[in-house]
Design a protein around this motif. Structure first.
Motif, short mmCIF file in Angstrom:
data_model
loop_
_atom_site.label_atom_id
_atom_site.label_comp_id
_atom_site.label_asym_id
_atom_site.label_seq_id
_atom_site.Cartn_x
_atom_site.Cartn_y
_atom_site.Cartn_z
N LEU A 39 0.82 -1.21 0.00
CA LEU A 39 0.00 0.00 0.00
C LEU A 39 0.86 1.26 0.00
O LEU A 39 1.91 1.29 0.63
CB LEU A 39 -0.91 0.02 1.23
CG LEU A 39 -1.88 -1.13 1.42
CD1 LEU A 39 -2.74 -0.89 2.66
CD2 LEU A 39 -2.76 -1.33 0.21
N THR A 40 0.34 2.28 -0.67
CA THR A 40 0.97 3.60 -0.59
C THR A 40 0.49 4.26 0.69
O THR A 40 -0.49 3.82 1.31
CB THR A 40 0.57 4.47 -1.80
OG1 THR A 40 -0.84 4.73 -1.72
CG2 THR A 40 0.92 3.81 -3.12
N PHE A 41 1.12 5.36 1.06
CA PHE A 41 0.68 6.06 2.26
C PHE A 41 -0.74 6.59 2.08
O PHE A 41 -1.53 6.60 3.02
CB PHE A 41 1.64 7.19 2.65
CG PHE A 41 1.33 7.72 4.01
CD1 PHE A 41 1.69 7.01 5.14
CD2 PHE A 41 0.65 8.91 4.17
CE1 PHE A 41 1.37 7.47 6.42
CE2 PHE A 41 0.34 9.40 5.43
CZ PHE A 41 0.71 8.67 6.56
N GLY A 42 -1.08 7.02 0.87
CA GLY A 42 -2.44 7.48 0.59
C GLY A 42 -3.47 6.39 0.84
O GLY A 42 -4.53 6.64 1.41
N GLU A 43 -3.15 5.16 0.41
CA GLU A 43 -4.07 4.04 0.64
C GLU A 43 -4.18 3.72 2.14
O GLU A 43 -5.26 3.41 2.64
CB GLU A 43 -3.59 2.81 -0.13
CG GLU A 43 -3.76 2.94 -1.64
CD GLU A 43 -3.06 1.85 -2.42
OE1 GLU A 43 -3.65 1.40 -3.42
OE2 GLU A 43 -1.93 1.46 -2.04
N ILE A 44 -3.06 3.85 2.84
CA ILE A 44 -3.09 3.64 4.29
C ILE A 44 -3.96 4.69 4.96
O ILE A 44 -4.72 4.40 5.88
CB ILE A 44 -1.66 3.63 4.89
CG1 ILE A 44 -0.89 2.42 4.35
CG2 ILE A 44 -1.70 3.61 6.42
CD1 ILE A 44 0.59 2.42 4.70
N SER A 45 -3.90 5.92 4.45
CA SER A 45 -4.75 6.99 5.00
C SER A 45 -6.23 6.66 4.83
O SER A 45 -7.03 6.89 5.74
CB SER A 45 -4.45 8.32 4.31
OG SER A 45 -3.12 8.71 4.58
N HIS A 46 -6.60 6.10 3.69
CA HIS A 46 -7.99 5.69 3.46
C HIS A 46 -8.38 4.56 4.42
O HIS A 46 -9.48 4.55 4.97
CB HIS A 46 -8.20 5.25 2.01
CG HIS A 46 -8.20 6.37 1.04
ND1 HIS A 46 -9.21 7.31 0.98
CD2 HIS A 46 -7.32 6.71 0.08
CE1 HIS A 46 -8.94 8.19 0.03
NE2 HIS A 46 -7.78 7.85 -0.53
N LEU A 47 -7.46 3.62 4.60
CA LEU A 47 -7.71 2.51 5.51
C LEU A 47 -7.88 3.03 6.94
O LEU A 47 -8.78 2.61 7.67
CB LEU A 47 -6.54 1.53 5.44
CG LEU A 47 -6.74 0.24 6.20
CD1 LEU A 47 -6.54 -0.93 5.24
CD2 LEU A 47 -5.75 0.13 7.33
#
Length: 129
Positions: A39-47
């Motif tokens: 995951l990218t950090f952006g995807e982690i932020s969504h999670l």
């Protein structure tokens, strides 16, 4: 950079969230993310946002359940209130079942279940699932 599942768990714990890995996997599934995906950090932020939203919803549902059992709005549940509520729900309890409930939920053994005790007990049950 990209982060694997273990990195995601560590990042969420570092920012003060302590979700069980099973909860994170559940969120992955809900977001249609394969567990092995980096995951990218952006995807982690969504999670992270999804986790916070789900947790807020869960706490609201737990609060409503507590209020249902707290018949006199005293801020705590007595064994009599618990027995009455369970009977209303069509599930009368034995003395042994009431004792088991109190043992698990009444952490400070004062004969009353405060909201904080109720919340902690419910959340600990959810973590085991």
């Amino acid at each position: 950079g990209e982060y694997d599942f273990n990195d995601v768990v560590t990042i969420l714990q570092t920012i003060g969230l302590n979700p069980m890995p099973t909860k994170i996997k559940s969120i992955y599934r809900g977001m249609h993310i394969p567990a092995e995906k980096q995951l990218t950090f952006g995807e982690i932020s969504h999670l992270w946002a999804r986790f916070l939203t789900e947790r807020k919803h869960e706490e609201t549902m737990i609060r409503l359940a507590f209020e249902y059992f707290d018949k006199d709005d005293s801020g705590y549940i007595t064994s009599d209130e618990f027995v009455a509520a369970m009977s209303e729900l069509g599930d009368p309890l034995t003395e042994n079942e009431v004792a088991t409930f109190l043992k698990h939920f009444d952490v400070d053994s004062d004969g009353k279940i405060q909201y904080s005790e109720f919340l902690k007990a419910i959340q600990s049950q959810e973590e085991r699932v």
